[in-house]
Design a protein around this motif. Structure first.
Motif, PDB file in Angstrom:
ATOM      1  N   TRP A   1     111.270   0.738  56.449  1.00  0.00           N
ATOM      2  CA  TRP A   1     111.933  -0.511  56.076  1.00  0.00           C
ATOM      3  C   TRP A   1     111.728  -1.600  57.125  1.00  0.00           C
ATOM      4  O   TRP A   1     111.807  -2.795  56.799  1.00  0.00           O
ATOM      5  N   THR A   2     111.461  -1.207  58.357  1.00  0.00           N
ATOM      6  CA  THR A   2     111.104  -2.214  59.360  1.00  0.00           C
ATOM      7  C   THR A   2     109.807  -2.906  58.965  1.00  0.00           C
ATOM      8  O   THR A   2     109.687  -4.142  59.032  1.00  0.00           O
ATOM      9  N   ALA A   3     108.821  -2.104  58.539  1.00  0.00           N
ATOM     10  CA  ALA A   3     107.538  -2.677  58.131  1.00  0.00           C
ATOM     11  C   ALA A   3     107.688  -3.534  56.879  1.00  0.00           C
ATOM     12  O   ALA A   3     107.130  -4.637  56.792  1.00  0.00           O
ATOM     13  N   VAL A   4     108.462  -3.033  55.901  1.00  0.00           N
ATOM     14  CA  VAL A   4     108.646  -3.791  54.655  1.00  0.00           C
ATOM     15  C   VAL A   4     109.358  -5.101  54.930  1.00  0.00           C
ATOM     16  O   VAL A   4     108.919  -6.183  54.490  1.00  0.00           O
ATOM     17  N   ALA A   5     110.476  -5.046  55.649  1.00  0.00           N
ATOM     18  CA  ALA A   5     111.235  -6.265  55.930  1.00  0.00           C
ATOM     19  C   ALA A   5     110.421  -7.244  56.756  1.00  0.00           C
ATOM     20  O   ALA A   5     110.514  -8.467  56.565  1.00  0.00           O
ATOM     21  N   GLY A   6     109.589  -6.718  57.688  1.00  0.00           N
ATOM     22  CA  GLY A   6     108.757  -7.603  58.490  1.00  0.00           C
ATOM     23  C   GLY A   6     107.772  -8.391  57.641  1.00  0.00           C
ATOM     24  O   GLY A   6     107.574  -9.595  57.846  1.00  0.00           O
ATOM     25  N   LYS A   7     107.161  -7.730  56.685  1.00  0.00           N
ATOM     26  CA  LYS A   7     106.228  -8.432  55.796  1.00  0.00           C
ATOM     27  C   LYS A   7     106.954  -9.423  54.893  1.00  0.00           C
ATOM     28  O   LYS A   7     106.437 -10.503  54.598  1.00  0.00           O
ATOM     29  N   VAL A   8     108.160  -9.049  54.453  1.00  0.00           N
ATOM     30  CA  VAL A   8     108.912  -9.931  53.557  1.00  0.00           C
ATOM     31  C   VAL A   8     109.287 -11.226  54.260  1.00  0.00           C
ATOM     32  O   VAL A   8     109.122 -12.325  53.705  1.00  0.00           O
ATOM     33  N   VAL A   9     109.813 -11.150  55.489  1.00  0.00           N
ATOM     34  CA  VAL A   9     110.276 -12.367  56.166  1.00  0.00           C
ATOM     35  C   VAL A   9     109.117 -13.250  56.601  1.00  0.00           C
ATOM     36  O   VAL A   9     109.315 -14.457  56.816  1.00  0.00           O
ATOM     37  N   ARG A  10     107.919 -12.669  56.730  1.00  0.00           N
ATOM     38  CA  ARG A  10     106.761 -13.512  57.055  1.00  0.00           C
ATOM     39  C   ARG A  10     106.299 -14.321  55.853  1.00  0.00           C
ATOM     40  O   ARG A  10     105.824 -15.447  56.010  1.00  0.00           O
ATOM     41  N   ARG A  11     106.423 -13.770  54.665  1.00  0.00           N
ATOM     42  CA  ARG A  11     106.038 -14.489  53.441  1.00  0.00           C
ATOM     43  C   ARG A  11     107.163 -14.344  52.414  1.00  0.00           C
ATOM     44  O   ARG A  11     107.011 -13.687  51.380  1.00  0.00           O
ATOM     45  N   PRO A  12     108.316 -14.927  52.675  1.00  0.00           N
ATOM     46  CA  PRO A  12     109.492 -14.703  51.824  1.00  0.00           C
ATOM     47  C   PRO A  12     109.343 -15.253  50.409  1.00  0.00           C
ATOM     48  O   PRO A  12     109.841 -14.642  49.455  1.00  0.00           O
ATOM     49  N   LEU A  13     108.690 -16.393  50.283  1.00  0.00           N
ATOM     50  CA  LEU A  13     108.573 -16.991  48.958  1.00  0.00           C
ATOM     51  C   LEU A  13     107.704 -16.134  48.043  1.00  0.00           C
ATOM     52  O   LEU A  13     108.049 -15.901  46.872  1.00  0.00           O
ATOM     53  N   LEU A  14     106.596 -15.629  48.552  1.00  0.00           N
ATOM     54  CA  LEU A  14     105.690 -14.823  47.745  1.00  0.00           C
ATOM     55  C   LEU A  14     106.321 -13.472  47.401  1.00  0.00           C
ATOM     56  O   LEU A  14     106.381 -13.090  46.224  1.00  0.00           O
ATOM     57  N   THR A  15     106.788 -12.752  48.424  1.00  0.00           N
ATOM     58  CA  THR A  15     107.337 -11.413  48.177  1.00  0.00           C
ATOM     59  C   THR A  15     108.621 -11.480  47.369  1.00  0.00           C
ATOM     60  O   THR A  15     108.829 -10.697  46.437  1.00  0.00           O
TER      61      THR A  15
ATOM     62  N   ALA B   1     116.519  -2.732  59.081  1.00  0.00           N
ATOM     63  CA  ALA B   1     116.007  -1.462  59.606  1.00  0.00           C
ATOM     64  C   ALA B   1     117.132  -0.554  60.073  1.00  0.00           C
ATOM     65  O   ALA B   1     117.098   0.660  59.859  1.00  0.00           O
ATOM     66  N   ALA B   2     118.158  -1.138  60.724  1.00  0.00           N
ATOM     67  CA  ALA B   2     119.252  -0.324  61.252  1.00  0.00           C
ATOM     68  C   ALA B   2     120.153   0.216  60.150  1.00  0.00           C
ATOM     69  O   ALA B   2     120.740   1.287  60.285  1.00  0.00           O
ATOM     70  N   SER B   3     120.281  -0.520  59.053  1.00  0.00           N
ATOM     71  CA  SER B   3     121.183  -0.099  57.971  1.00  0.00           C
ATOM     72  C   SER B   3     120.455   0.651  56.871  1.00  0.00           C
ATOM     73  O   SER B   3     121.104   1.233  55.993  1.00  0.00           O
ATOM     74  N   ALA B   4     119.119   0.653  56.900  1.00  0.00           N
ATOM     75  CA  ALA B   4     118.363   1.254  55.798  1.00  0.00           C
ATOM     76  C   ALA B   4     118.645   2.737  55.651  1.00  0.00           C
ATOM     77  O   ALA B   4     118.722   3.260  54.533  1.00  0.00           O
ATOM     78  N   GLY B   5     118.810   3.434  56.777  1.00  0.00           N
ATOM     79  CA  GLY B   5     119.018   4.876  56.700  1.00  0.00           C
ATOM     80  C   GLY B   5     120.272   5.239  55.946  1.00  0.00           C
ATOM     81  O   GLY B   5     120.255   6.078  55.035  1.00  0.00           O
ATOM     82  N   VAL B   6     121.398   4.609  56.307  1.00  0.00           N
ATOM     83  CA  VAL B   6     122.657   4.944  55.649  1.00  0.00           C
ATOM     84  C   VAL B   6     122.672   4.451  54.211  1.00  0.00           C
ATOM     85  O   VAL B   6     123.209   5.116  53.315  1.00  0.00           O
ATOM     86  N   VAL B   7     122.090   3.289  53.943  1.00  0.00           N
ATOM     87  CA  VAL B   7     122.049   2.771  52.578  1.00  0.00           C
ATOM     88  C   VAL B   7     121.192   3.671  51.695  1.00  0.00           C
ATOM     89  O   VAL B   7     121.573   4.008  50.562  1.00  0.00           O
ATOM     90  N   THR B   8     120.043   4.082  52.218  1.00  0.00           N
ATOM     91  CA  THR B   8     119.183   4.980  51.449  1.00  0.00           C
ATOM     92  C   THR B   8     119.883   6.304  51.177  1.00  0.00           C
ATOM     93  O   THR B   8     119.802   6.852  50.065  1.00  0.00           O
ATOM     94  N   SER B   9     120.570   6.824  52.181  1.00  0.00           N
ATOM     95  CA  SER B   9     121.276   8.095  52.011  1.00  0.00           C
ATOM     96  C   SER B   9     122.388   7.981  50.985  1.00  0.00           C
ATOM     97  O   SER B   9     122.537   8.833  50.099  1.00  0.00           O
ATOM     98  N   ALA B  10     123.204   6.928  51.101  1.00  0.00           N
ATOM     99  CA  ALA B  10     124.304   6.734  50.160  1.00  0.00           C
ATOM    100  C   ALA B  10     123.777   6.525  48.744  1.00  0.00           C
ATOM    101  O   ALA B  10     124.321   7.072  47.776  1.00  0.00           O
ATOM    102  N   ALA B  11     122.710   5.736  48.623  1.00  0.00           N
ATOM    103  CA  ALA B  11     122.130   5.500  47.301  1.00  0.00           C
ATOM    104  C   ALA B  11     121.546   6.779  46.727  1.00  0.00           C
ATOM    105  O   ALA B  11     121.665   7.041  45.521  1.00  0.00           O
ATOM    106  N   ALA B  12     120.924   7.602  47.581  1.00  0.00           N
ATOM    107  CA  ALA B  12     120.341   8.857  47.103  1.00  0.00           C
ATOM    108  C   ALA B  12     121.416   9.769  46.521  1.00  0.00           C
ATOM    109  O   ALA B  12     121.203  10.434  45.499  1.00  0.00           O
TER     110      ALA B  12
END
Length: 757
Positions: free
Chosen positions: A379-393, A662-673
């Protein structure tokens, strides 16, 4: 040691407060951690008192009534305490190689067998009596025999068995005939048995699945057991209180399953939020007490805000004015409120008591990795790409969800009949009812005209309904039967159609607006109401549809206000609401495509009937809007922490977004799972209503935890920049700079700051 100038941010939307002025959540959690024995004992005492409370208030549970005219007819019957009309139908056809004589012989034997037990079966209708042609199919290939199961209530079960035994005896005597039975009692029993089996399967499947996911998330037996303990005790206390309050508020078995599901979900979620943050702080070098303090000020505050949001959203169901939603609202508010209370009292006390022993029983190959609670690289990699091109993603993600939501434009609300609710082959009664419905339309789900008078004038008016049926162009069908129930009459009128489809609804309107006013409605001094299994969903849907805009407005406005108060921002609440609506719309689209459109019938094991259960979209909106705030508030609070401690500028804003995700992705993914896994269990159950609920909720939560929180949210925050975190006219970034020195002192005194965790 240096004096602490400012502590970590207090949670969503709150800037750091002086260390000597802790917030309410931090104060309660701190007291619980310092008085762990008293806190744990108080929580267990509350649970025990709640469970035993029903014994202090003897009395019967109040029953819910349907809305509209159908509910009025139901209340008319219930008010006189004379039981109800319970009618069974038996269809006889010639089997393979049989003849009309074969069919008629079986019919005669069945009528004889039923009349031989007059105490159990009464008012037998058949082709052998007066106007017998009404009990023969239009093509002349099938006979119908109908009978009432006699009361009183204390002897009903014995009479039912006697009558059913008489039918079974004739079935054995005539193997050359095809005999099908379906009626009020047999179909209701089939549906009830299906629900009970479904609930047992859901419980036995979802609990082990939840345990496995928790073990994978935490990597140790003790840590995985804490969320289960909190959830189980909160659910037990809620059901104990519901059993007591059920003397005044109606609460049914369907609501019980939903409350159980929500209670387990939020209890586990709140524990995950807490424990994950505690592990982060412990990994950063803080003591157990200091980690608990920071967790209560951040994650604990987010839990309280999200819990209040869920409870407030649920109260929106009360605006529908539907009885069955009252118990569901009360149950959900109770179980969520108890889960929040346990998370800020019992949970900190338990963690403080265990200390580092919380990681006992580590699972090989998982324990060491899971206790670290680090950032998610994916999620660090995904969020990094999103914030670099927020309008497109963000634009692509929004288009994807909009495309998924398109089928929802053709949403058709229609309840399943008893026959349609179960897939073929699950119940003999449902299969028999489906065959009977094709030959004698409407006979298994007739309209029930309740008349407060059973005198000669009312009986004569009821007989006139036969003429109305003959002139209804097929809307009203035969056989029309009339039976006294106490001082009232119950007239059964079969309707065209499947029971809940548009054809049946038009037939119901004809009966209510033309046939009844011309006959029974003209009886002097008589009160008349048209009820039954077609009228109930008709009235329910009309009332819910009329009140839905009010419910939506209530939930959206209050959610907006709560988010404004929590985050001191106008843009953020608007974006949050828009994202929630987009994910819910996508879930609606999947629901319509799969169930209304009939896709995946063979995979999910259901028979499409061209609609979606009428209560489901509104219920999904309420529940999803509330539950999604758990993730939303938790993620935003983590991003906010980093934003307030950053030096300023677009780069630091993007860094705060990526770091929070990135810091919250683990718990959110776990709770959602966990929630996706539990709801997916419902797709394996037999009832189509549960399949719809499970599919819709699982898809919505999956979308919410991935596309919405992982892509759309960071894209929106990147586009808004500092405007996301401030009210108009206020300069929030300057405050963030003023707090930078305080966080530097934190790093010197306590190690790595939580804003950089």
């Amino acid at each position: 040691m240096l004096r602490r100038i400012k502590s970590e941010p207090t949670g969503p939307g709150e800037r750091a407060a002086p260390a000597d002025r802790p917030g309410l959540v931090e104060s309660v959690a701190g007291w619980s951690a310092g008085n762990r024995t008293a806190a744990i004992a108080a929580w267990l005492l509350l649970v025990v008192v709640a469970v035993l409370s029903s014994s202090l208030f003897p009395g019967e549970q109040v029953r819910s009534t349907d809305p509209g005219e159908a509910g009025r007819g139901q209340r008319m019957i219930s008010a006189q305490n004379a039981g109800d009309s319970i009618r069974e139908n038996v269809m006889i056809r010639a089997g393979e190689g049989g003849t009309p004589a074969t069919r008629r012989a079986a019919t005669k034997d069945l009528v004889t067998a039923l009349r031989a037990v007059p105490d159990a079966a009464k008012d037998v209708g058949s082709p052998l009596g007066a106007d017998g042609g009404r009990w023969v199919s239009q093509d002349g290939t099938a006979d119908l025999v109908t009978f009432e199961i006699a009361g009183p209530d204390a002897e009903f079960a014995a009479h039912r068995q006697t009558a059913f035994d008489a039918v079974e005896k004739v079935v054995r005597q005539h193997p050359e005939a095809r005999i099908d039975q379906a009626g009020d009692s047999s179909l209701s029993s089939a549906v009830d048995d299906g629900i009970k089996d479904d609930m047992r399967r859901a419980e036995t499947t979802s609990l082990p699945l939840t345990v496995v996911i928790l073990l994978v998330v935490f990597g140790s037996l003790v840590a995985a057991g804490i969320p289960l303990l909190l959830s189980a005790t909160a659910v037990a206390a809620a059901f104990g209180l519901l059993d007591t309050l059920g003397r005044w508020v109606p609460f049914n078995s369907a609501a019980s399953a939903i409350v159980l599901l929500i209670g387990m979900a939020v209890g586990i979620d709140y524990s995950l939020f807490y424990l994950r943050r505690i592990r982060e702080e412990r990994a950063a070098g803080r003591s157990v007490q200091e980690a608990l303090r920071v967790a209560s000020r951040t994650s604990g505050h987010a839990v309280v805000v999200s819990g209040l949001t869920v409870m407030v959203c649920m109260t929106g169901l009360l605006f529908t004015g539907v009885d069955v939603f009252k118990g569901l609202t009360l149950g959900t508010v109770l179980v969520v409120g108890l889960a929040v209370l346990g998370s800020v009292t019992a949970l900190p006390a338990l963690v403080a008591a265990l200390g580092d022993r919380v990681d006992l029983g580590r699972i090989p190959w998982l324990g060491r990795r899971r206790t670290a609670a680090g950032r998610s690289r994916i999620w660090t990699a995904v969020a990094g790409k999103v914030v670099r091109r927020p309008l497109l993603t963000g634009g692509l993600a929004a288009l994807l969800l909009a495309a998924m939501a398109l089928p929802a434009l053709g949403l058709h609300l229609q309840d399943a009949t008893q026959i349609q609710s179960l897939p073929r082959g699950v119940s003999a009664a449902a299969d028999a009812g489906a065959r009977m419905q094709r030959v004698f339309p409407g006979v298994t789900t007739p309209a029930r005209v309740v008349v407060s008078d059973n005198g000669p004038e009312a009986r004569a008016a009821a007989d006139e309904l036969h003429e109305q049926a003959a002139g209804s162009d097929g809307a009203l069908r035969e056989p029309i039967t009339t039976v006294p129930v106490g001082d009232m009459l119950v007239v059964r009128v079969p309707l065209a159609g499947a029971g809940t489809d548009p054809e049946s609804m038009r037939a119901l309107e004809f009966l209510r607006e033309r046939a009844v006013p011309a006959t029974l409605g003209a009886v002097r001094g008589a009160e008349v109401a048209v009820a039954g299994r077609t009228a109930m969903p008709y009235d329910f849907t009309r009332q819910v549809n009329a009140r839905t805009p009010l419910v939506f407005a209530f939930v959206l406005v209050l959610a907006f206000v709560l988010l404004v108060v929590a985050f001191r921002s106008l843009a953020l609440p608007l974006v949050s609401i828009a994202l929630n609506l987009l994910s819910i719309g996508a879930a609606y689209g999947v629901l319509v495509a799969v169930f209304q459109g009939g896709r995946l019938e063979s995979l999910l094991g259901f028979n499409a009937y061209g609609g979606v259960v009428s209560w489901l979209p509104l219920f999904m909106f309420i529940i999803l809007f509330g539950l999604s705030m758990d993730y939303h508030i938790f993620i935003l609070s983590r991003i906010r922490e980093r934003w307030t401690g950053s030096p300023g500028g677009p780069d630091s804003t993007r860094e705060a977004i990526v770091g929070g995700i990135a810091a919250s992705a683990g718990v959110v993914t776990s709770a959602a799972a966990i929630m996706v896994g539990v709801f997916s269990v419902f797709t394996t159950l037999s009832s189509i209503e549960y399949k719809m609920l499970g599919t819709g909720m699982a898809v919505a939560i999956l979308i919410d935890a991935t596309v919405v929180r992982g892509v759309l949210l960071p894209a929106a925050l990147a586009l808004l920049g500092d405007r996301a975190w401030t009210l108009p006219g206020r300069r929030g970034r300057s405050a963030g700079r003023r707090e930078t020195d305080a966080h530097a002192v934190d790093r010197q005194t306590y190690g790595p700051s939580t804003t950089r965790a």
